[in-house]
Design a protein around this motif. Structure first.
Motif, PDB file in Angstrom:
ATOM      1  N   MET A  58      24.553  21.262  34.396  1.00 13.63           N
ATOM      2  CA  MET A  58      25.381  20.159  33.901  1.00 13.63           C
ATOM      3  C   MET A  58      26.686  20.763  33.397  1.00 13.63           C
ATOM      4  O   MET A  58      26.682  21.613  32.511  1.00 13.63           O
ATOM      5  N   LEU A  59      27.789  20.326  34.016  1.00 22.20           N
ATOM      6  CA  LEU A  59      29.111  20.832  33.667  1.00 22.20           C
ATOM      7  C   LEU A  59      30.009  19.690  33.206  1.00 22.20           C
ATOM      8  O   LEU A  59      29.906  18.582  33.732  1.00 22.20           O
ATOM      9  N   HIS A 100      25.389  11.093  44.607  1.00 20.21           N
ATOM     10  CA  HIS A 100      25.090  12.397  45.189  1.00 20.21           C
ATOM     11  C   HIS A 100      26.185  12.722  46.207  1.00 20.21           C
ATOM     12  O   HIS A 100      26.542  11.872  47.023  1.00 20.21           O
ATOM     13  N   ARG A 101      26.689  13.948  46.180  1.00 22.43           N
ATOM     14  CA  ARG A 101      27.772  14.359  47.078  1.00 22.43           C
ATOM     15  C   ARG A 101      27.297  15.509  47.948  1.00 22.43           C
ATOM     16  O   ARG A 101      26.629  16.439  47.482  1.00 22.43           O
ATOM     17  N   THR A 112      26.059  15.989  41.860  1.00 23.75           N
ATOM     18  CA  THR A 112      25.809  14.576  41.574  1.00 23.75           C
ATOM     19  C   THR A 112      26.612  14.164  40.354  1.00 23.75           C
ATOM     20  O   THR A 112      26.677  14.904  39.367  1.00 23.75           O
ATOM     21  N   ARG A 113      27.188  12.989  40.452  1.00 25.58           N
ATOM     22  CA  ARG A 113      27.787  12.343  39.285  1.00 25.58           C
ATOM     23  C   ARG A 113      26.858  11.179  38.923  1.00 25.58           C
ATOM     24  O   ARG A 113      26.409  10.444  39.798  1.00 25.58           O
ATOM     25  N   ILE A 114      26.585  11.042  37.628  1.00 25.46           N
ATOM     26  CA  ILE A 114      25.662  10.009  37.143  1.00 25.46           C
ATOM     27  C   ILE A 114      26.469   9.019  36.318  1.00 25.46           C
ATOM     28  O   ILE A 114      27.167   9.421  35.378  1.00 25.46           O
ATOM     29  N   PRO A 118      29.538   9.820  32.449  1.00 21.97           N
ATOM     30  CA  PRO A 118      30.803   9.850  33.196  1.00 21.97           C
ATOM     31  C   PRO A 118      31.626  11.119  33.011  1.00 21.97           C
ATOM     32  O   PRO A 118      32.496  11.404  33.826  1.00 21.97           O
ATOM     33  N   ASP A 119      31.362  11.890  31.992  1.00 22.16           N
ATOM     34  CA  ASP A 119      32.147  13.106  31.746  1.00 22.16           C
ATOM     35  C   ASP A 119      31.450  14.369  32.230  1.00 22.16           C
ATOM     36  O   ASP A 119      31.883  15.475  31.917  1.00 22.16           O
ATOM     37  N   MET A 120      30.350  14.215  32.994  1.00 22.13           N
ATOM     38  CA  MET A 120      29.568  15.360  33.451  1.00 22.13           C
ATOM     39  C   MET A 120      29.398  15.318  34.968  1.00 22.13           C
ATOM     40  O   MET A 120      29.470  14.275  35.589  1.00 22.13           O
ATOM     41  N   VAL A 121      29.148  16.490  35.517  1.00 21.71           N
ATOM     42  CA  VAL A 121      28.772  16.607  36.921  1.00 21.71           C
ATOM     43  C   VAL A 121      27.584  17.564  36.970  1.00 21.71           C
ATOM     44  O   VAL A 121      27.547  18.559  36.247  1.00 21.71           O
ATOM     45  N   ASN A 122      26.590  17.234  37.780  1.00 23.61           N
ATOM     46  CA  ASN A 122      25.414  18.093  37.947  1.00 23.61           C
ATOM     47  C   ASN A 122      25.578  18.877  39.244  1.00 23.61           C
ATOM     48  O   ASN A 122      25.397  18.349  40.333  1.00 23.61           O
TER      49      ASN A 122
END
Length: 180
Positions: A58-59, A100-101, A112-114, A118-122
């Motif tokens: 998680m970034l 999912h990208r 993945t963006r959830i 909204p401020d995180m990307v997995n």
């Protein structure tokens, strides 16, 4: 990747890191340290990875960018956008909330963006050029795990942790999580 600890990153996970899909058409850069490493055992993640679980970092969204190429939507969200009916037992609201990208060429599931975060990307950890340091700190959906799969994560949940649990888990990860 530097192994030195900087004053701005006392935990020793000093970025930037680079990575990309299997074929190299899409490249990325992470300039922010991860706030968590998660192994998800849900059936959806297992089907998308073709493995026993999905390992993600998680970034912060602000510390992540594509440096080459573009991604396409993948997973059930892409199926919904394509007008396909979901299989029985699939949740269309959840499918729509998960962006999912994947690489449009080799179809590697990259990140993945959830909608609820909204401020995180997995980022799928395997997308990093150097990922040997990544170990799961939290396991989710343990109740769906395949028998005999052991990740070594320090925290395990049968489903997903309550929203109230995440801040404490992130503090613990910053203190105790794996370092490159």
């Amino acid at each position: 990747m530097s192994m030195e600890r900087s004053a701005g990153d006392p935990a020793g996970r000093a970025p930037p890191w680079t990575g990309g899909c299997r074929c190299g058409a899409v490249r990325l850069e992470a300039t922010a340290a991860p706030v968590m490493a998660v192994a998800c055992h849900c059936k959806g993640c297992r089907r998308m990875t073709g493995g026993a679980y999905s390992l993600s970092l998680m970034l912060p969204e602000a510390g992540f960018r594509l440096t080459a190429g573009e991604t396409v939507r993948a997973g059930l969200g892409a199926a919904l956008e394509g007008g396909l009916a979901l299989g029985s037992g699939e949740n269309p609201d959840l499918a729509a909330a998960l962006d999912h990208r994947a690489c449009p060429v080799c179809k590697s599931w990259m990140f993945t963006r959830i909608a609820m975060l909204p401020d995180m990307v997995n980022l799928r950890a395997a997308m990093l050029d150097r990922d040997a340091w990544v170990t799961p700190f939290v396991e989710t959906c343990r109740a769906e795990a395949q028998p005999g799969i052991v990740t070594g994560a320090r925290h395990a949940f049968d489903g997903f942790p309550d929203a109230a649990a995440w801040p404490g888990l992130m503090i613990a990860y910053a203190r105790e999580g794996a370092r490159p």
